[in-house]
Structures are given as structure tokens and as C-alpha cells.
Design a protein around this motif. Structure first.
Motif, PDB file in Angstrom:
ATOM      1  N   TRP A 215      73.884  23.292 -10.976  1.00 17.89           N
ATOM      2  CA  TRP A 215      75.285  22.886 -10.943  1.00 17.89           C
ATOM      3  C   TRP A 215      76.073  23.979 -11.638  1.00 17.89           C
TER       4      TRP A 215
ATOM      5  N   GLY B 181      73.962  24.586  -4.147  1.00 19.66           N
ATOM      6  CA  GLY B 181      74.927  24.265  -3.100  1.00 19.66           C
ATOM      7  C   GLY B 181      75.338  25.497  -2.322  1.00 19.66           C
ATOM      8  N   SER B 182      75.303  26.649  -2.984  1.00 21.56           N
ATOM      9  CA  SER B 182      75.745  27.912  -2.380  1.00 21.56           C
ATOM     10  C   SER B 182      74.635  28.586  -1.584  1.00 21.56           C
TER      11      SER B 182
ATOM     12  N   ASP C  38      72.080  26.729  -0.091  1.00 19.00           N
ATOM     13  CA  ASP C  38      73.063  26.184   0.846  1.00 19.00           C
ATOM     14  C   ASP C  38      72.877  24.675   1.069  1.00 19.00           C
TER      15      ASP C  38
ATOM     16  N   ASP D 216      74.777  22.342   0.391  1.00 16.88           N
ATOM     17  CA  ASP D 216      75.993  21.681   0.860  1.00 16.88           C
ATOM     18  C   ASP D 216      76.033  21.584   2.383  1.00 16.88           C
ATOM     19  N   ARG D 217      75.266  22.448   3.057  1.00 17.75           N
ATOM     20  CA  ARG D 217      75.180  22.402   4.516  1.00 17.75           C
ATOM     21  C   ARG D 217      73.745  22.169   4.975  1.00 17.75           C
TER      22      ARG D 217
END
Length: 197
Positions: free
Chosen positions: A86, A134-135, A173, A175-176
Motif C-alpha cells: 500500500w 496495485g501498480s 497491476d 487494480d486491473r
């Protein structure tokens, strides 16, 4: 091998929790003795207390408040950390785990002359990180240079367990992410844990 798995995520239905379950099950199937630690479920308080900080350089530093976690750490020949990143860092509960459990007299001892600390986790043979971001990969590794990985590997482990091998698996990634990418990562985790020892 005696292995402790450490989960740092507040939700039992999270992807990190699924990674943790996969890791623990795979390690047991490979014949290891596994102790599971869920920092949130155990109600671990991450903040270093004023009393702990005031005694940090005392030769008889008291780890009594975190004694069960200290015992598990000292018994482990392998550690497997399962957590998300995070803001490109560990969850606060995991940072607090290092602050309070990897303490003087446990993970290291202070050099009385004020030099480098002396490592004490000499029985720790293997460490793995199973994590997510997330990235995408390029943001984490090229733009941010993955600071938490460098701190853990080059800072904490080099200082406290310099002979332990280090393995790092990340799902980027998130988040996707899709069901397929998550399943693929869980399969990687299973394979890695089967050959962890």
C-alpha cells in the motif's frame, strides 16, 4: 524445515489471504512444519510503545509484550511473508512487526562501541515474500525502485539474517487483475513453496 508464514492483511477474503492459504498448504504438502501467523487476526499492536523505545539500547531489552511472536521467529528456519503493498510499502502492521519483534537481543544486538549491529537470526535459512501491487511492474521497479523490497532485503535481512536466501514473488497491476492472472499467481506460489526447502 520449520517455517512460519506471516499474513498482513485485515480481510480474510482478500487475495493476500488466499496467497497465504496457498503457501501454507503447499509447504505442508511438501513435508514442512508450518506455523501460521495472522497479525491482524491475532490483534497485534504495531506501534512501538514509549517504554519499549526508552529501553531500546538496554542490554536486557524486554520483549515480554510480544513474547509469543518472538518465540515463533526464533524457532523458524524459514519465513514466508504474505501482504499487499500500500503506497509502495508494507501495511503498517507488518512494519510494526519488524519494529517490535525483530528487537535487540532477538534479531540483532547492538555493538557496544557504536558500530554495526550484530546479527542474531543465524538459524534463519530462507525468506520469501509473496506480495502484490496495485501498480504495474514498470511503476514499481523503474519509477519507484521498489523501496520496501530493498529495505527488507538489503536492510533488515542483511543486518539480522545475512545468510538467509531471499525469494520475492509479486503480482503487479492488481487494480486491473483478472481471475486468470490471480489464478496464475497462485499457481506460481504453489510451485515456489513446493521447492522452498
Amino acid at each position: 524445515m520449520r517455517i512460519q508464514t506471516i499474513l498482513a492483511h485485515p480481510l480474510s477474503d482478500s487475495f493476500a489471504a488466499a496467497v497465504h492459504r496457498t503457501a501454507a498448504d503447499s509447504l505442508r504438502a511438501a513435508g514442512h512444519t508450518v506455523t501460521e501467523t495472522d497479525l491482524y487476526a491475532e490483534g497485534f499492536e504495531p506501534a512501538l510503545t514509549a517504554a519499549e523505545r526508552a529501553r531500546y539500547f538496554d542490554p536486557d531489552y524486554d520483549t515480554g509484550p510480544v513474547a509469543p511472536l518472538v518465540e515463533r521467529l526464533l524457532e523458524a528456519e524459514g519465513l514466508v511473508f504474505c501482504y499487499p503493498h500500500w503506497w509502495f510499502n508494507y501495511p503498517a502492521v507488518l512494519k510494526g512487526y519488524f519494529d517490535r519483534v525483530w528487537a535487540p537481543g532477538v534479531a540483532f544486538r547492538h555493538d557496544p562501541a557504536g558500530g554495526r549491529i550484530v546479527p542474531l537470526l543465524t538459524g534463519l535459512r530462507r525468506v520469501a515474500v509473496l506480495t502484490s501491487f496495485g501498480s504495474p511492474w514498470w511503476v514499481v521497479n523503474l519509477h519507484m525502485r521498489n523501496p520496501a523490497r530493498r529495505i527488507l532485503k538489503n536492510g533488515i535481512l542483511t543486518a539480522c539474517a545475512p545468510t538467509a536466501s531471499f525469494r520475492y514473488l509479486a503480482h503487479y497491476d492488481m487494480d486491473r487483475s483478472t481471475d486468470a492472472t490471480r489464478k496464475r499467481f497462485l499457481s506460481r506460489v504453489e510451485r515456489e513453496m513446493q521447492r522452498f526447502g
